[in-house]
Design a protein around this motif. Structure first.
Motif, mmCIF file in Angstrom:
data_model
loop_
_atom_site.group_PDB
_atom_site.id
_atom_site.type_symbol
_atom_site.label_atom_id
_atom_site.label_comp_id
_atom_site.label_asym_id
_atom_site.label_seq_id
_atom_site.Cartn_x
_atom_site.Cartn_y
_atom_site.Cartn_z
ATOM 1 N N ASP A 8 -11.225 -160.163 32.837
ATOM 2 C CA ASP A 8 -11.091 -161.540 33.321
ATOM 3 C C ASP A 8 -12.183 -162.456 32.780
ATOM 4 N N ASP A 9 -12.540 -162.254 31.521
ATOM 5 C CA ASP A 9 -13.567 -163.056 30.867
ATOM 6 C C ASP A 9 -12.879 -164.144 30.037
ATOM 7 N N ALA A 10 -12.587 -165.260 30.671
ATOM 8 C CA ALA A 10 -11.847 -166.349 30.028
ATOM 9 C C ALA A 10 -12.579 -166.889 28.802
ATOM 10 N N ALA A 11 -13.881 -167.044 28.895
ATOM 11 C CA ALA A 11 -14.644 -167.597 27.769
ATOM 12 C C ALA A 11 -14.564 -166.684 26.553
ATOM 13 N N ALA A 12 -14.709 -165.389 26.758
ATOM 14 C CA ALA A 12 -14.630 -164.452 25.634
ATOM 15 C C ALA A 12 -13.216 -164.433 25.054
ATOM 16 N N ALA A 13 -12.200 -164.372 25.908
ATOM 17 C CA ALA A 13 -10.809 -164.353 25.432
ATOM 18 C C ALA A 13 -10.515 -165.602 24.614
ATOM 19 N N TYR A 14 -10.968 -166.725 25.094
ATOM 20 C CA TYR A 14 -10.751 -168.010 24.423
ATOM 21 C C TYR A 14 -11.456 -168.069 23.068
ATOM 22 N N SER A 15 -12.569 -167.393 22.950
ATOM 23 C CA SER A 15 -13.346 -167.440 21.708
ATOM 24 C C SER A 15 -12.603 -166.840 20.526
ATOM 25 N N PRO A 38 -11.265 -172.739 28.380
ATOM 26 C CA PRO A 38 -10.995 -171.324 28.631
ATOM 27 C C PRO A 38 -10.129 -171.057 29.856
ATOM 28 N N ASP A 39 -10.345 -171.784 30.950
ATOM 29 C CA ASP A 39 -9.559 -171.532 32.162
ATOM 30 C C ASP A 39 -8.099 -171.932 31.985
ATOM 31 N N ILE A 40 -7.850 -172.979 31.217
ATOM 32 C CA ILE A 40 -6.462 -173.393 30.936
ATOM 33 C C ILE A 40 -5.783 -172.333 30.071
ATOM 34 N N PHE A 41 -6.497 -171.844 29.073
ATOM 35 C CA PHE A 41 -5.983 -170.786 28.197
ATOM 36 C C PHE A 41 -5.673 -169.524 29.010
ATOM 37 N N MET A 42 -6.606 -169.126 29.865
ATOM 38 C CA MET A 42 -6.423 -167.906 30.660
ATOM 39 C C MET A 42 -5.230 -168.038 31.596
ATOM 40 N N SER A 43 -5.047 -169.191 32.190
ATOM 41 C CA SER A 43 -3.907 -169.414 33.067
ATOM 42 C C SER A 43 -2.595 -169.273 32.305
ATOM 43 N N MET A 44 -2.546 -169.810 31.090
ATOM 44 C CA MET A 44 -1.351 -169.687 30.257
ATOM 45 C C MET A 44 -1.047 -168.223 29.980
ATOM 46 N N VAL A 45 -2.069 -167.441 29.648
ATOM 47 C CA VAL A 45 -1.865 -166.020 29.361
ATOM 48 C C VAL A 45 -1.389 -165.289 30.621
ATOM 49 N N GLN A 46 -2.018 -165.536 31.743
ATOM 50 C CA GLN A 46 -1.648 -164.870 32.990
ATOM 51 C C GLN A 46 -0.189 -165.120 33.358
ATOM 52 N N HIS A 47 0.277 -166.344 33.149
ATOM 53 C CA HIS A 47 1.636 -166.703 33.561
ATOM 54 C C HIS A 47 2.681 -166.503 32.467
ATOM 55 N N GLY A 48 2.314 -166.688 31.233
ATOM 56 C CA GLY A 48 3.284 -166.596 30.145
ATOM 57 C C GLY A 48 3.260 -165.297 29.371
#
Length: 135
Positions: free
Chosen positions: A41-48, A61-71
């Motif tokens: 659950d490391d949004a910043a690292a995933a986004y990087s 990063p939080d917007i990106f992580m939300s997209m991944v979690q839902h899509g």
């Protein structure tokens, strides 16, 4: 003399294969690092690991992580995440990943990555299909 010439010829002939393998290996390392960031659950690292074009769409990063979690739930949470075939074309890599999601269902992901000016690879996209589903 003939053996030395043969060794040189084989080295020259096989060097594109080695470069291809290096590019695919580098791309797999990026995908695996992002996958591990999702696990933790490391949004910043995933986004990087996202390419600039992805970051223009998902601006934090939080917007990106939300997209991944839902899509992309099978990418975000899974039981198995194994690399399939990878191929290069110019500065791009396409990498297949076989995924078993948290519910035990099989998925196929096709990641695309582009080499950046600094030589690193960034993820430009991920297409996700249930295994056996027609394209």
């Amino acid at each position: 003399m003939r053996i030395a010439a043969l060794v040189v010829a084989l080295t020259i002939a096989l060097s594109p294969l080695a470069a291809h393998a290096d590019d695919v290996s580098a791309a797999q390392s990026v995908i695996r690092a992002q996958e591990q960031a999702f696990v933790h659950d490391d949004a910043a690292a995933a986004y990087s690991y996202a390419a600039p074009a992805i970051k223009q769409i998902f601006t934090a990063p939080d917007i990106f992580m939300s997209m991944v979690q839902h899509g992309y739930a099978p990418v975000y949470r899974h039981k198995s995440f194994e690399f399939g075939d990878g191929k290069t074309e110019g500065s791009s890599v396409a990498q297949r990943v076989h995924i078993i999601d948290a519910n035990g269902e099989a998925w196929e992901a096709l990641y695309t990555l582009e080499q950046q000016a600094d030589g690193s690879y960034k993820i430009t996209g991920c297409s996700l299909l249930k295994a056996g589903q027609a394209v």
